[in-house]
Design a protein around this motif. Sequence first.
Motif, short mmCIF file in Angstrom:
data_model
loop_
_atom_site.label_atom_id
_atom_site.label_comp_id
_atom_site.label_asym_id
_atom_site.label_seq_id
_atom_site.Cartn_x
_atom_site.Cartn_y
_atom_site.Cartn_z
N ASN A 57 0.83 -1.21 0.00
CA ASN A 57 0.00 0.00 0.00
C ASN A 57 0.86 1.25 0.00
N THR A 58 0.48 2.19 -0.83
CA THR A 58 1.18 3.47 -0.89
C THR A 58 0.17 4.61 -0.86
N GLU A 59 0.62 5.75 -0.38
CA GLU A 59 -0.20 6.97 -0.36
C GLU A 59 0.68 8.15 -0.74
N TYR A 60 0.04 9.15 -1.37
CA TYR A 60 0.78 10.32 -1.82
C TYR A 60 0.01 11.58 -1.50
N THR A 61 0.74 12.65 -1.29
CA THR A 61 0.08 13.93 -1.23
C THR A 61 -0.38 14.30 -2.64
N ASP A 62 -1.45 15.06 -2.72
CA ASP A 62 -2.08 15.32 -4.02
C ASP A 62 -1.12 15.94 -5.03
N SER A 63 -0.25 16.81 -4.58
CA SER A 63 0.60 17.57 -5.51
C SER A 63 1.63 16.71 -6.24
N VAL A 64 1.86 15.49 -5.77
CA VAL A 64 2.87 14.64 -6.42
C VAL A 64 2.26 13.41 -7.07
N LYS A 65 0.96 13.22 -6.91
CA LYS A 65 0.32 12.04 -7.51
C LYS A 65 0.51 12.03 -9.01
N GLY A 66 0.88 10.88 -9.53
CA GLY A 66 1.13 10.74 -10.96
C GLY A 66 2.53 11.13 -11.38
N ARG A 67 3.29 11.77 -10.48
CA ARG A 67 4.67 12.17 -10.82
C ARG A 67 5.70 11.44 -9.98
N PHE A 68 5.38 11.17 -8.71
CA PHE A 68 6.31 10.52 -7.80
C PHE A 68 5.85 9.09 -7.53
N THR A 69 6.82 8.21 -7.32
CA THR A 69 6.52 6.83 -6.95
C THR A 69 7.42 6.41 -5.79
N ILE A 70 6.81 5.93 -4.74
CA ILE A 70 7.57 5.41 -3.61
C ILE A 70 7.63 3.90 -3.72
N SER A 71 8.77 3.34 -3.39
CA SER A 71 8.93 1.89 -3.42
C SER A 71 9.94 1.50 -2.35
N ARG A 72 9.98 0.22 -2.07
CA ARG A 72 10.95 -0.26 -1.09
C ARG A 72 11.48 -1.61 -1.53
N ASP A 73 12.73 -1.86 -1.17
CA ASP A 73 13.35 -3.15 -1.39
C ASP A 73 13.71 -3.69 -0.01
N ASN A 74 12.90 -4.60 0.47
CA ASN A 74 13.11 -5.12 1.82
C ASN A 74 14.35 -5.99 1.92
N THR A 75 14.88 -6.44 0.81
CA THR A 75 16.12 -7.22 0.84
C THR A 75 17.34 -6.31 0.98
N LYS A 76 17.17 -5.03 0.63
CA LYS A 76 18.26 -4.07 0.73
C LYS A 76 18.02 -3.04 1.83
N ASN A 77 16.92 -3.18 2.55
CA ASN A 77 16.59 -2.22 3.62
C ASN A 77 16.61 -0.79 3.10
#
Length: 120
Positions: A57-77
Amino acid sequence: QVQLVESGGGLLQAGGSLILSCAASGRTFTNYHMGWFRQAPGKERNFVAVIRRSGGNTEYTDSVKGRFTISRDNTKNTVYLQMNSLKPEDTAVYYCAASGSPLPTRYDYWGQGTQVTVSS
């Protein structure tokens, strides 16, 4: 304790792209929701994006929706913030933060920040 170290900031022109990284150490990374915040000069620090522990699950502030993407790699912390179509108003110090709460409403640990400057 969780140590967070951001990297990837820089100076670029409007319309460009940048990837911020935040490396975590100290405790089990998957115990934490991970968020990105930013603080522009003379303004308060504001929420940008969050990704839940599992990464589903991810959430964004409105001003960055469609432009920013958050992701994580749990194998690399590591948590990332892919920023596209950057605008001068995205100029700020960007911070990553870790939340150990059931919901990411309170953040327990913060990085030192990385500067992003977007010129017009």
